[in-house]
Motif scaffolding. Sequence first.
Motif, PDB file in Angstrom:
ATOM      1  N   HIS A 235       1.049  -0.852  -0.499  1.00  0.00           N
ATOM      2  CA  HIS A 235       0.032   0.366   0.415  1.00  0.00           C
ATOM      3  C   HIS A 235       0.689   0.936  -0.103  1.00  0.00           C
ATOM      4  N   LEU A 236       0.433   2.370  -0.210  1.00  0.00           N
ATOM      5  CA  LEU A 236       0.864   3.380  -0.362  1.00  0.00           C
ATOM      6  C   LEU A 236       0.061   4.594   0.520  1.00  0.00           C
ATOM      7  N   VAL A 237       1.324   4.896   1.928  1.00  0.00           N
ATOM      8  CA  VAL A 237       0.937   4.999   2.866  1.00  0.00           C
ATOM      9  C   VAL A 237       1.455   6.499   3.215  1.00  0.00           C
ATOM     10  N   PHE A 238       0.743   8.072   3.122  1.00  0.00           N
ATOM     11  CA  PHE A 238       1.153   8.797   3.955  1.00  0.00           C
ATOM     12  C   PHE A 238       1.190   9.442   5.126  1.00  0.00           C
ATOM     13  N   SER A 239       1.321   9.607   5.545  1.00  0.00           N
ATOM     14  CA  SER A 239       1.704  10.833   7.207  1.00  0.00           C
ATOM     15  C   SER A 239       2.370  11.900   7.732  1.00  0.00           C
ATOM     16  N   THR A 240       1.859  11.979   8.768  1.00  0.00           N
ATOM     17  CA  THR A 240       2.373  13.329   9.501  1.00  0.00           C
ATOM     18  C   THR A 240       3.039  12.670  10.373  1.00  0.00           C
ATOM     19  N   LEU A 241       4.559  14.029  10.582  1.00  0.00           N
ATOM     20  CA  LEU A 241       5.455  13.448  11.599  1.00  0.00           C
ATOM     21  C   LEU A 241       5.745  15.247  12.499  1.00  0.00           C
ATOM     22  N   HIS A 242       5.822  15.436  14.066  1.00  0.00           N
ATOM     23  CA  HIS A 242       5.874  16.719  14.422  1.00  0.00           C
ATOM     24  C   HIS A 242       7.819  16.830  14.472  1.00  0.00           C
ATOM     25  N   THR A 243       8.414  16.573  13.386  1.00  0.00           N
ATOM     26  CA  THR A 243       9.637  16.914  13.465  1.00  0.00           C
ATOM     27  C   THR A 243      10.315  17.688  12.556  1.00  0.00           C
ATOM     28  N   LEU A 244      11.163  18.012  12.294  1.00  0.00           N
ATOM     29  CA  LEU A 244      12.092  19.099  12.045  1.00  0.00           C
ATOM     30  C   LEU A 244      12.855  18.877  11.013  1.00  0.00           C
ATOM     31  N   ASP A 245      13.426  17.983  10.212  1.00  0.00           N
ATOM     32  CA  ASP A 245      14.375  17.343   9.455  1.00  0.00           C
ATOM     33  C   ASP A 245      13.725  15.858   8.881  1.00  0.00           C
ATOM     34  N   ALA A 246      14.579  15.384   8.166  1.00  0.00           N
ATOM     35  CA  ALA A 246      14.412  13.810   7.618  1.00  0.00           C
ATOM     36  C   ALA A 246      15.576  12.949   8.961  1.00  0.00           C
ATOM     37  N   LYS A 247      16.251  13.677   9.198  1.00  0.00           N
ATOM     38  CA  LYS A 247      16.967  12.752   9.767  1.00  0.00           C
ATOM     39  C   LYS A 247      16.492  12.833  11.485  1.00  0.00           C
ATOM     40  N   GLU A 248      15.943  13.496  11.817  1.00  0.00           N
ATOM     41  CA  GLU A 248      15.249  13.596  13.513  1.00  0.00           C
ATOM     42  C   GLU A 248      13.518  12.246  13.476  1.00  0.00           C
ATOM     43  N   THR A 249      13.562  12.817  12.104  1.00  0.00           N
ATOM     44  CA  THR A 249      12.315  12.161  11.262  1.00  0.00           C
ATOM     45  C   THR A 249      12.447  10.244  11.329  1.00  0.00           C
ATOM     46  N   ILE A 250      13.483  10.689  10.924  1.00  0.00           N
ATOM     47  CA  ILE A 250      13.969   8.278  10.880  1.00  0.00           C
ATOM     48  C   ILE A 250      14.234   8.182  11.851  1.00  0.00           C
ATOM     49  N   ASN A 251      15.133   9.190  13.153  1.00  0.00           N
ATOM     50  CA  ASN A 251      15.309   8.906  14.410  1.00  0.00           C
ATOM     51  C   ASN A 251      14.520   8.645  15.781  1.00  0.00           C
ATOM     52  N   ARG A 252      12.905   9.477  15.477  1.00  0.00           N
ATOM     53  CA  ARG A 252      12.013   9.613  15.234  1.00  0.00           C
ATOM     54  C   ARG A 252      11.478   8.419  15.740  1.00  0.00           C
ATOM     55  N   ILE A 253      11.362   8.228  14.645  1.00  0.00           N
ATOM     56  CA  ILE A 253      10.072   5.889  14.038  1.00  0.00           C
ATOM     57  C   ILE A 253      10.668   4.881  14.905  1.00  0.00           C
TER      58      ILE A 253
END
Length: 394
Positions: A235-253
């Motif tokens: 499936h193609l999944v779109f979503s959001t996170l309250h993170t500032l950049d790609a690096k922080e996004t990956i770390n948060r997940i």
Amino acid sequence: MSIEGGGSQATNATVKLRKYMKALVAHGGSDLHIKANSQVRARINGDIVTVSKEKLTKEEALAMAKEILGERFDEFVEKKEIDFLFMFDKDTHFRGNMFFQMEGVSAVFRVIPAKILSLDELKLPKALHKLTTLSRGLVLVTGVTGSGKSTTLAALIDEINRNQKKHIITIEDPIEFVHKDRSCLINQRSIGQDTLSFANALRSALREDPDIILVGEMRDTETIDTALHAAETGHLVFSTLHTLDAKETINRIVSVFPSEEQNRIRMTLASVLEGVLSQRLIKTVDGKRAAALEILFKTSFIEQLILEGRDLEIKDALDEGSQIYGTQSFDTALLNLYKEGRISLEEALGNASSPNDLKLRIEGLGGEIDSKQTAEDKTSDFENDDDIFALKED
């Protein structure tokens, strides 16, 4: 849940609120702030400005809450905060949040534009169109509250809706942009009204023959894990996170999971992550705001960096892949806005992830730039409006 914004039975509280809302829209504002024992304020081009000398008493604010929420008022009293959709008219909606604070009730109403703007109308990078042609994977739009994530997601979904024949399910809290069935079949579900939670709705969606699933926000471990599974299973999944950049996004997940599961999550993320758009709104020289985006698209090198935990190298990889893949770091987005004359030097450096590095890059451009060094002071007509009730009715 949607709440109607008045009508023949509207009392004084709703009449006042609707006047403020009408003026907010007329002045191009984004948010209306109502607080007991305080003047009404609004956010205009990023700044909070006073829009009326009148103060709402504690009793008036409570009466407004009762009138607006109706049967949901008891829920509000119990939970102390509540989200809802306020229907101003058939073309204009507001996302509302009401909460208690030390002086009584406060409420914030965010304008949801009647028209869903396209990626091109939003002046977003052309490379983003490729995200609408994906058949599977995970695409994340990130940024702080008020950075335009919902607007960007709506534009992506709308382009798919106009050009493909898919089944799209959205899970939102609350529903903001309403999508009509065009080439696609779209089912929009609101937390609380149509389903009990993101995780429940997402698990159910996997049995509802979706091609595309939009999850308004990945708030907890279960939702993130299910979203990754959905992307992994085609499936193609779109979503959001309250993170500032790609690096922080990956770390948060990765970090929300127990340590013994983090390797598994990192492997899955490296496999399914197709794009990360990290968005911030920057003041322009004409007093408005423009979106600056860090753009990550999946490449074999990006996949390798995620898999091996080399997240610190992602920023440089994005700039290195800009010509071939259309990726870019946030500072490169600022540099481009500055080169176009849309933002000032002060705004560019003040919002940069690495101000010193960006300054050197700007200095290296020499005389190529013809841009104002400071933003013009065009915050809002509201600043001199003592009372927006003075606006004439149409």
